[in-house]
Scaffold this motif. Sequence first.
Motif, PDB file in Angstrom:
ATOM      1  N   GLU A  94      -4.097   1.450   8.590  1.00 19.72           N
ATOM      2  CA  GLU A  94      -3.211   1.482   9.744  1.00 19.72           C
ATOM      3  C   GLU A  94      -3.920   0.947  10.993  1.00 19.72           C
ATOM      4  O   GLU A  94      -3.352   0.143  11.749  1.00 19.72           O
ATOM      5  CB  GLU A  94      -2.726   2.912   9.983  1.00 19.72           C
ATOM      6  N   TRP A 101       0.837  -1.198   0.000  1.00 20.58           N
ATOM      7  CA  TRP A 101       0.000   0.000   0.000  1.00 20.58           C
ATOM      8  C   TRP A 101       0.875   1.253   0.000  1.00 20.58           C
ATOM      9  O   TRP A 101       1.672   1.480   0.901  1.00 20.58           O
ATOM     10  CB  TRP A 101      -0.885  -0.023   1.237  1.00 20.58           C
ATOM     11  N   GLY A 102       0.772   2.078  -1.049  1.00 23.75           N
ATOM     12  CA  GLY A 102       1.484   3.346  -1.119  1.00 23.75           C
ATOM     13  C   GLY A 102       2.980   3.246  -1.345  1.00 23.75           C
ATOM     14  O   GLY A 102       3.694   4.237  -1.209  1.00 23.75           O
ATOM     15  N   CYS A 129      -8.519   9.333   0.515  1.00 31.04           N
ATOM     16  CA  CYS A 129      -7.181   8.743   0.690  1.00 31.04           C
ATOM     17  C   CYS A 129      -6.802   8.708   2.167  1.00 31.04           C
ATOM     18  O   CYS A 129      -6.268   7.708   2.653  1.00 31.04           O
ATOM     19  CB  CYS A 129      -6.166   9.557  -0.109  1.00 31.04           C
ATOM     20  N   ARG A 130      -7.100   9.788   2.889  1.00 26.10           N
ATOM     21  CA  ARG A 130      -6.793   9.823   4.328  1.00 26.10           C
ATOM     22  C   ARG A 130      -7.614   8.777   5.071  1.00 26.10           C
ATOM     23  O   ARG A 130      -7.112   8.123   5.999  1.00 26.10           O
ATOM     24  CB  ARG A 130      -7.044  11.222   4.893  1.00 26.10           C
ATOM     25  N   ASP A 149      -6.043   5.381   4.370  1.00 27.14           N
ATOM     26  CA  ASP A 149      -4.807   5.239   5.149  1.00 27.14           C
ATOM     27  C   ASP A 149      -5.125   4.925   6.602  1.00 27.14           C
ATOM     28  O   ASP A 149      -4.464   4.095   7.241  1.00 27.14           O
ATOM     29  CB  ASP A 149      -3.978   6.529   5.073  1.00 27.14           C
TER      30      ASP A 149
END
Length: 287
Positions: free
Chosen positions: A207, A128-129, A199-200, A203
């Motif tokens: 997490e 991811w990312g 997107c935030r 994320d």
Amino acid sequence: MESRSLRYFVAVAEELNFARAAERLGISAPPLSRAIRKLEQDLGIVLFERTTHSVALTPAGEVLLAEARIALDALQAAGRRAQRAAATDPKLILAIKADGDAGLLEAILARFAAEPEARPVTVRLSGWGEQVRLLREGEADAALLYGPFDQTGLDAEVVTVEPRLAAIPVTHPLAARDDITLADLALPGVEPGNSHGLCRYLDMIMERHAIADLAQLLALVELGKLVTLLPESVTSRYPRPGVLYRTVPDAPAATLFIAWPQQSRSTATAALVRAATSVAPVPEAAA
């Protein structure tokens, strides 16, 4: 400005302690302190506010830290790319997250193979990312990734744009409806047209739940632990008995890009970009 001076500066800026920075660099503190003072003199600015008990970056130091990291990464990346170019059988490395190609990877590679500048492609599956880091560090020549992402030092072109669908458990109160809205979902910070907010949110859930891959994400949806939005191409390939996919007309679209380092002069990379941007129609507003 030498790369060694920048490395010394970054070490002090990250440690905010000359003794620890010197230990990290494998030198003693006095020459490190002299090198930093010389850097400040050469630039004509103060990079650190020093007291007997503390070291802090000045506003100028904050700016240099961000730029120095980019410059040092670029130097390392240039070395890696040069080493790969010198190989007896040079390959292009394309970074991609599993299922992050909108179902277009096979078509892109087939189109690229027909290009005069084509060369063998190694597909590097990333987490991811991770694709941006691989590009900046010279470990990949190009990457397929969904936006938004930090484009500093990179160029990018849109490959395709597709809708996002809600992934909800079959027990969800909205399960009986065919169409739902972002207001119905009430995802924190996710609003119509706001890809950065989405997107935030993604994320945050990755997490919080220590999610490593799509299978784990869908398992948590199935268990009723979370709700998310996924590109339509992903939902069509991953039906699950405990997960329902519902259209969300006001959800931010999923835009797939191909990205590559700005300093790249590779004709093979340019050919791969041409292939990627020619396999699917792109709506005018996203082009």
